[in-house]
Design an enzyme around this catalytic site. Structure first.
Site, PDB file in Angstrom:
ATOM      1  N   ASP A 253      -0.786   4.508   5.302  1.00  0.00           N
ATOM      2  CA  ASP A 253      -0.597   4.267   6.733  1.00  0.00           C
ATOM      3  C   ASP A 253       0.651   5.041   7.159  1.00  0.00           C
ATOM      4  OD1 ASP A 253       0.031   3.097   9.220  1.00  0.00           O
ATOM      5  OD2 ASP A 253      -0.870   1.200   8.692  1.00  0.00           O
TER       6      ASP A 253
ATOM      7  N   ASP B  83      -6.854  -6.356   3.554  1.00  0.00           N
ATOM      8  CA  ASP B  83      -6.825  -7.658   4.202  1.00  0.00           C
ATOM      9  C   ASP B  83      -6.177  -7.608   5.575  1.00  0.00           C
ATOM     10  OD1 ASP B  83      -4.134  -7.190   3.233  1.00  0.00           O
ATOM     11  OD2 ASP B  83      -3.736  -9.303   3.648  1.00  0.00           O
TER      12      ASP B  83
ATOM     13  N   ASP C  95      -5.081   1.734  -1.693  1.00  0.00           N
ATOM     14  CA  ASP C  95      -6.164   1.422  -0.760  1.00  0.00           C
ATOM     15  C   ASP C  95      -6.058   2.270   0.499  1.00  0.00           C
ATOM     16  OD1 ASP C  95      -3.836   0.136   0.091  1.00  0.00           O
ATOM     17  OD2 ASP C  95      -4.791  -1.781   0.510  1.00  0.00           O
TER      18      ASP C  95
ATOM     19  N   ARG D 216      -2.072  -5.614  -3.543  1.00  0.00           N
ATOM     20  CA  ARG D 216      -3.319  -6.098  -4.065  1.00  0.00           C
ATOM     21  C   ARG D 216      -4.506  -5.290  -3.557  1.00  0.00           C
ATOM     22  NH1 ARG D 216      -0.748 -11.795  -3.006  1.00  0.00           N
ATOM     23  NH2 ARG D 216      -0.493 -10.746  -1.053  1.00  0.00           N
ATOM     24  N   GLY D 217      -4.269  -4.552  -2.471  1.00  0.00           N
ATOM     25  CA  GLY D 217      -5.383  -3.925  -1.748  1.00  0.00           C
ATOM     26  C   GLY D 217      -6.245  -2.959  -2.539  1.00  0.00           C
TER      27      GLY D 217
ATOM     28  N   GLY E 232       2.884   5.798   5.053  1.00  0.00           N
ATOM     29  CA  GLY E 232       3.162   6.602   3.863  1.00  0.00           C
ATOM     30  C   GLY E 232       4.338   6.079   3.051  1.00  0.00           C
TER      31      GLY E 232
END
Ligand code: IMP
Ligand code: MG
Length: 177
Positions: free
Chosen positions: A103, A159, A100, A43-44, A105
């Site tokens: 991190d 989030d 988004d 969702r980011g 990957g």
């Protein structure tokens, strides 16, 4: 418990300016490509995708994928799984995955793999944020908004345990031990 927000990493103005640049670059790169399918990773990426797509001077189609992921603070694990796939036919089309944050990957790699099987004409990755120190797999996003340190950030779609996605800036949280 509502997690308190720490220092601001990127304010709204900084994000907006960088999005102008990214959109200009992408619009230039795809100027002669016909329509481009933007695939947001839920969702980011929903805020970033919404702001980016309105700046692009290109004919775009929008779709989404969702990938099972680790919870805030949990260890990064292998075996990401696609929970929602694209419905737009992407075979023969130019596709840009909109994330988004990259991190470890692994998420982007999993999404890339699934989309590549559908035979797109080209497949690129655009991420708002990247944590270069946290990368565990060999992925290099084609478009990166900002490199950030390996800390947990929230806001602008991101989030911590479902909290703070609607914050208009990107800020650090200190996860409780
Ligand atoms: P990766 O698979 O380790 O690259 O993780 C990418 C996904 O983990 C992102 O799509 C986010 O949903 C989540 N993530 C990683 N780091 C952060 C962070 O600092 N804040 C919020 N979400 C994050
Ligand atoms: Mg994500």
């Amino acid at each position: 418990m509502w997690i308190p927000i720490g220092r601001t990493l990127l304010d709204e103005e900084t994000i907006g300016r960088r999005l102008d640049e990214l959109a200009e670059e992408i619009s230039r790169d795809y100027a002669d490509s016909g329509e481009v399918v933007l695939v947001g990773v839920l969702r980011g990426a929903f805020v970033f995708l919404a702001d980016l797509c309105r700046r692009l001077e290109l004919p775009v189609m929008i779709d989404f994928v969702a990938v099972s992921s680790y919870e805030a603070g949990e260890k990064r694990e292998e075996g990401e799984e696609i929970l929602l796939d694209v419905r737009t036919p992407i075979e023969g089309r130019h596709v840009i995955v909109v994330e988004d944050i990259v991190d470890s990957g692994r998420t982007v790699e999993a999404v890339r793999r699934v989309l590549a099987e559908k035979g797109p004409r080209s497949l690129a990755v655009c991420t708002l944020l990247c944590k270069p120190e946290a990368l565990e797999v060999d992925v290099s996003p084609d478009y990166v908004g900002f490199d950030i340190p390996d800390e947990w950030v929230v806001g602008y779609g991101l989030d911590y345990d479902h909290q703070h996605r609607a914050l208009p800036r990107v800020a650090v949280v200190e996860p409780p031990e």
